[in-house]
Design an enzyme around this catalytic site. Sequence first.
Site, PDB file in Angstrom:
ATOM      1  N   GLY A   9       3.545  12.071   0.841  1.00 36.79           N
ATOM      2  CA  GLY A   9       2.657  11.320  -0.037  1.00 36.79           C
ATOM      3  C   GLY A   9       1.666  12.253  -0.697  1.00 36.79           C
ATOM      4  O   GLY A   9       1.610  13.441  -0.380  1.00 36.79           O
ATOM      5  N   THR A  10       0.877  11.718  -1.615  1.00 39.89           N
ATOM      6  CA  THR A  10      -0.154  12.511  -2.273  1.00 39.89           C
ATOM      7  C   THR A  10      -1.342  12.694  -1.335  1.00 39.89           C
ATOM      8  O   THR A  10      -1.373  12.167  -0.213  1.00 39.89           O
ATOM      9  CB  THR A  10      -0.645  11.821  -3.552  1.00 39.89           C
ATOM     10  OG1 THR A  10      -1.248  10.566  -3.192  1.00 39.89           O
ATOM     11  CG2 THR A  10       0.498  11.562  -4.514  1.00 39.89           C
ATOM     12  N   ASP A  12      -5.016  11.855   0.016  1.00 37.26           N
ATOM     13  CA  ASP A  12      -5.755  10.600   0.177  1.00 37.26           C
ATOM     14  C   ASP A  12      -4.901   9.403   0.582  1.00 37.26           C
ATOM     15  O   ASP A  12      -5.365   8.271   0.523  1.00 37.26           O
ATOM     16  CB  ASP A  12      -6.509  10.221  -1.115  1.00 37.26           C
ATOM     17  CG  ASP A  12      -7.541  11.239  -1.517  1.00 37.26           C
ATOM     18  OD1 ASP A  12      -8.037  11.962  -0.633  1.00 37.26           O
ATOM     19  OD2 ASP A  12      -7.859  11.333  -2.722  1.00 37.26           O
ATOM     20  N   CYS A  13      -3.634   9.621   0.996  1.00 41.73           N
ATOM     21  CA  CYS A  13      -2.807   8.473   1.375  1.00 41.73           C
ATOM     22  C   CYS A  13      -2.739   8.292   2.893  1.00 41.73           C
ATOM     23  O   CYS A  13      -1.995   7.440   3.378  1.00 41.73           O
ATOM     24  CB  CYS A  13      -1.409   8.593   0.782  1.00 41.73           C
ATOM     25  SG  CYS A  13      -0.392   9.892   1.522  1.00 41.73           S
ATOM     26  N   GLU A  87       0.189  19.105   7.540  1.00 34.34           N
ATOM     27  CA  GLU A  87       0.176  20.068   6.416  1.00 34.34           C
ATOM     28  C   GLU A  87       1.508  20.818   6.362  1.00 34.34           C
ATOM     29  O   GLU A  87       1.567  22.029   6.139  1.00 34.34           O
ATOM     30  CB  GLU A  87      -0.995  21.047   6.558  1.00 34.34           C
ATOM     31  CG  GLU A  87      -2.359  20.395   6.677  1.00 34.34           C
ATOM     32  CD  GLU A  87      -2.784  19.631   5.423  1.00 34.34           C
ATOM     33  OE1 GLU A  87      -2.087  19.745   4.384  1.00 34.34           O
ATOM     34  OE2 GLU A  87      -3.786  18.911   5.466  1.00 34.34           O
ATOM     35  N   GLN A  89       3.816  20.952   4.275  1.00 36.43           N
ATOM     36  CA  GLN A  89       4.267  21.549   3.012  1.00 36.43           C
ATOM     37  C   GLN A  89       4.076  23.062   2.996  1.00 36.43           C
ATOM     38  O   GLN A  89       4.754  23.781   2.241  1.00 36.43           O
ATOM     39  CB  GLN A  89       3.517  20.934   1.822  1.00 36.43           C
ATOM     40  CG  GLN A  89       2.041  21.293   1.699  1.00 36.43           C
ATOM     41  CD  GLN A  89       1.133  20.350   2.478  1.00 36.43           C
ATOM     42  OE1 GLN A  89       1.623  19.529   3.259  1.00 36.43           O
ATOM     43  NE2 GLN A  89      -0.156  20.443   2.229  1.00 36.43           N
TER      44      GLN A  89
END
Length: 238
Positions: A9-10, A12-13, A87, A89
């Site tokens: 997700g982006t 803040d999700c 984290e 990614q």
Amino acid sequence: MAELIFFSGTMDCGKSTLALQMDYNHRARGRGGVRFSCNDRAGGSVISSRLGLQTDAVEVIDTTDFWDEVVRRRTTGLKVDYLICDEAQFYSPGQVEQLARVVDEMGVDVFAFGITSDFRTRLFPGSQRFVELADRVQVLQVEALCWCGRRATHNARTVDGIMVVEGEQVVVGDVARDADRAEAIPEHVEGSLPVVGYETLCRRHYMRRVTAHGANLMASRDQLLPFDVDACLWHGAS
């Protein structure tokens, strides 16, 4: 059967919040786990949520080998039933493959949480490998919002409030919501360091490169055209 699940997700999700909640739920049922993170907003060796939740974690670096991490703990008698990987990614494709091997050959559940694409809308190498290998990819249902109120779908990087689409893929910056601090962004003073930040935008305003700071600048000026048309003419837009 153990699974490799990638929650994406982006910003803040609620990814880190969910990571901490899942860790709590599994520990409450007597399962043993290890928390991992990388480049967390609160610093090294920690998982933190924007809601204020925070706990310790193992910092993932370039030389981290997840297979060795699990083997070392199990050979000392520690119980490892699952891994929480926040984290994600920022993990290398090779590290993602190590996690897949841990699932398949050790029966350890891996719950990974991360952003899919960067500020240029390009996939992070680690996220791409998760999408390719994961048993399941789940997009979080808590919607982050753009400053305009629409659903945010893209992560934007800003420099002194102006959106940029070039630069290194990983740059540490202020992750406070620009909509909350847009009025506080000072004009750049020659010789001072630029303020690097991140915010979530809907596709419309990402493509127009209109950030919360830019929207506030436009709102403070007299406008002859409707706002959503005139916003395209702001000097920070493409």
